[in-house]
Design an enzyme around this catalytic site. Structure first.
Site, short mmCIF file in Angstrom:
data_model
loop_
_atom_site.label_atom_id
_atom_site.label_comp_id
_atom_site.label_asym_id
_atom_site.label_seq_id
_atom_site.Cartn_x
_atom_site.Cartn_y
_atom_site.Cartn_z
N ARG A 104 0.60 26.50 -9.24
CA ARG A 104 -0.24 26.07 -8.37
C ARG A 104 -1.43 25.33 -9.03
O ARG A 104 -2.36 26.17 -9.55
CB ARG A 104 -0.78 27.31 -7.48
N HIS A 131 2.73 20.53 -0.52
CA HIS A 131 2.90 22.10 -0.65
C HIS A 131 4.13 22.22 -0.16
O HIS A 131 4.55 22.95 1.03
CB HIS A 131 1.91 22.76 0.18
N GLN A 134 5.80 25.71 1.40
CA GLN A 134 5.31 25.96 2.84
C GLN A 134 6.16 25.19 3.55
O GLN A 134 6.76 25.79 4.72
CB GLN A 134 3.82 25.46 2.83
N ASP A 226 -4.12 23.42 9.81
CA ASP A 226 -4.71 24.00 8.57
C ASP A 226 -6.16 23.85 8.60
O ASP A 226 -6.92 23.23 9.28
CB ASP A 226 -3.85 23.32 7.48
N CYS A 266 -0.35 27.38 8.28
CA CYS A 266 0.22 27.97 6.98
C CYS A 266 -0.47 29.02 6.38
O CYS A 266 -0.05 29.75 5.59
CB CYS A 266 -0.11 26.82 5.69
N ARG A 294 7.99 32.44 4.19
CA ARG A 294 7.82 32.18 2.67
C ARG A 294 8.81 33.02 1.89
O ARG A 294 9.35 32.12 0.77
CB ARG A 294 6.25 32.37 2.56
#
Ligand code: CP
Ligand code: NVA
Length: 309
Positions: A104, A131, A134, A226, A266, A294
């Site tokens: 990340r 991402h 996700q 988000d 998310c 996830r």
């Protein structure tokens, strides 16, 4: 032999996404029935993080445990990276120890560099641009709740950010329509939008971009938002909160979607900013299923990248 990396959802074909999602659904069933299966015994995942994480970190680490493997959490500053060792040298070194790496990072170019010098698969655990992990969980969640993906209308309300970029690519790869409402200046990346439009043309779906949340949400099967201030953008907070006025997902906005709409986020959510408590805690919200997925989607991805199916 060329190593397969997962830096963008676009690194998988629609057929490969389907395979990974099918694997994820099977793993979820196994997990829920208490079955233990450890195909990654003896395998190690290195997890490099230069930003905070709850879901990504814990789901990858737990996923490796459940698959019989091991995960090592490595904060950027715990590694010699923090003292100036290059990304290339770090990739070369880690490749001699571990079987797969997830990272990340801020700059997407940095994960591209990591992958370039890694002899083992590299998975993007979020960059400023993408991402994709996700998106795998998002597509899995939509499929579970809507019975499929083709022809589904997904409405994105808010910032054209990393999660939005990946979702737009993912939807258009699998034949779902995506309608975005973003304030002027906060639209998704031009290059990614062009890619998504090309996907849409190939796969018979649609991409619409407006500045009008009501229009985007109209008749939607899925409403997704988000945070307005992503990690690393804290300095822009004030300007962003001003720009995103009117983009909150609240019961009035959600009422314009289909009656059986699902609400997605998310997470982490900034309650009262991009979404109200009534919506995120309401009967349309599937955010906890989404967070759970996830785990299953990433376990499946790990098995697929390590050629276990
Ligand atoms: N959605 C997501 O990636 O959450 P974390 O930042 O908690 O990992
Ligand atoms: N867009 C958010 C997603 C967090 C999972 C961020 O980058 O901070």
């Amino acid at each position: 032999m060329k190593v397969k990396h997962f830096l963008s959802i676009q690194d998988l074909t629609a057929a490969e996404i389907k395979t990974v999602l099918k694997g994820a659904a099977d793993l979820k069933k196994k997990q829920h029935s208490g079955m233990i299966s450890e195909p990654l015994r003896g395998k190690t995942l290195a997890m490099i993080f230069s930003k905070p994480s709850t879901r990504t970190r814990v789901s990858f680490e737990t996923g490796m445990t459940q698959l019989g493997g091991h995960a090592i959490y490595l904060g950027w500053n715990d590694l010699q990276l923090g003292r100036g060792e290059t990304i290339a040298d770090t990739a070369r070194t880690l490749s001699r120890y571990v079987d797969v790496i997830t990272a990340r990072l801020f700059r997407h170019e940095d994960i591209v560099e990591l992958a370039r010098y890694s002899d083992v698969p590299v998975i993007n655990a979020l960059t400023d641009l993408h991402h994709p992990c996700q998106t795998l969980a998002d597509l899995m969640t939509i499929q579970e709740h809507k019975g499929g993906l083709r022809g589904i209308k997904v409405a994105w309300v808010g910032d054209g950010n990393n999660v939005c970029n990946s979702l737009m690519l993912g939807c258009t790869l699998v034949g779902a329509d995506i309608s975005l409402a973003c304030p002027g200046g906060y639209e998704p990346s031009q290059e990614i939008t062009e890619k998504a439009k090309l996907n849409a043309r190939k796969n018979g779906s649609k991409v619409e971009i407006t500045h009008n949340p009501e229009e985007a949400v109209s008749e939607a099967d899925v409403v997704y938002t988000d945070v307005f201030v992503s990690m690393g953008m804290e300095k822009e907070r004030e300007a962003r909160l001003k720009a995103f006025k009117g983009y909150q997902v609240n019961p009035q906005l959600l009422a314009l979607a289909k009656r059986d709409v699902i609400f997605m986020h998310c997470l982490p959510a900034m309650r009262g900013i991009e979404v109200t408590d009534e919506v995120i805690d309401g009967s349309h919200s599937v955010v906890w299923d989404q967070a759970e997925n996830r785990l299953h989607a990433q376990k499946s991805l790990l098995l697929w990248l390590l050629k276990r199916f």
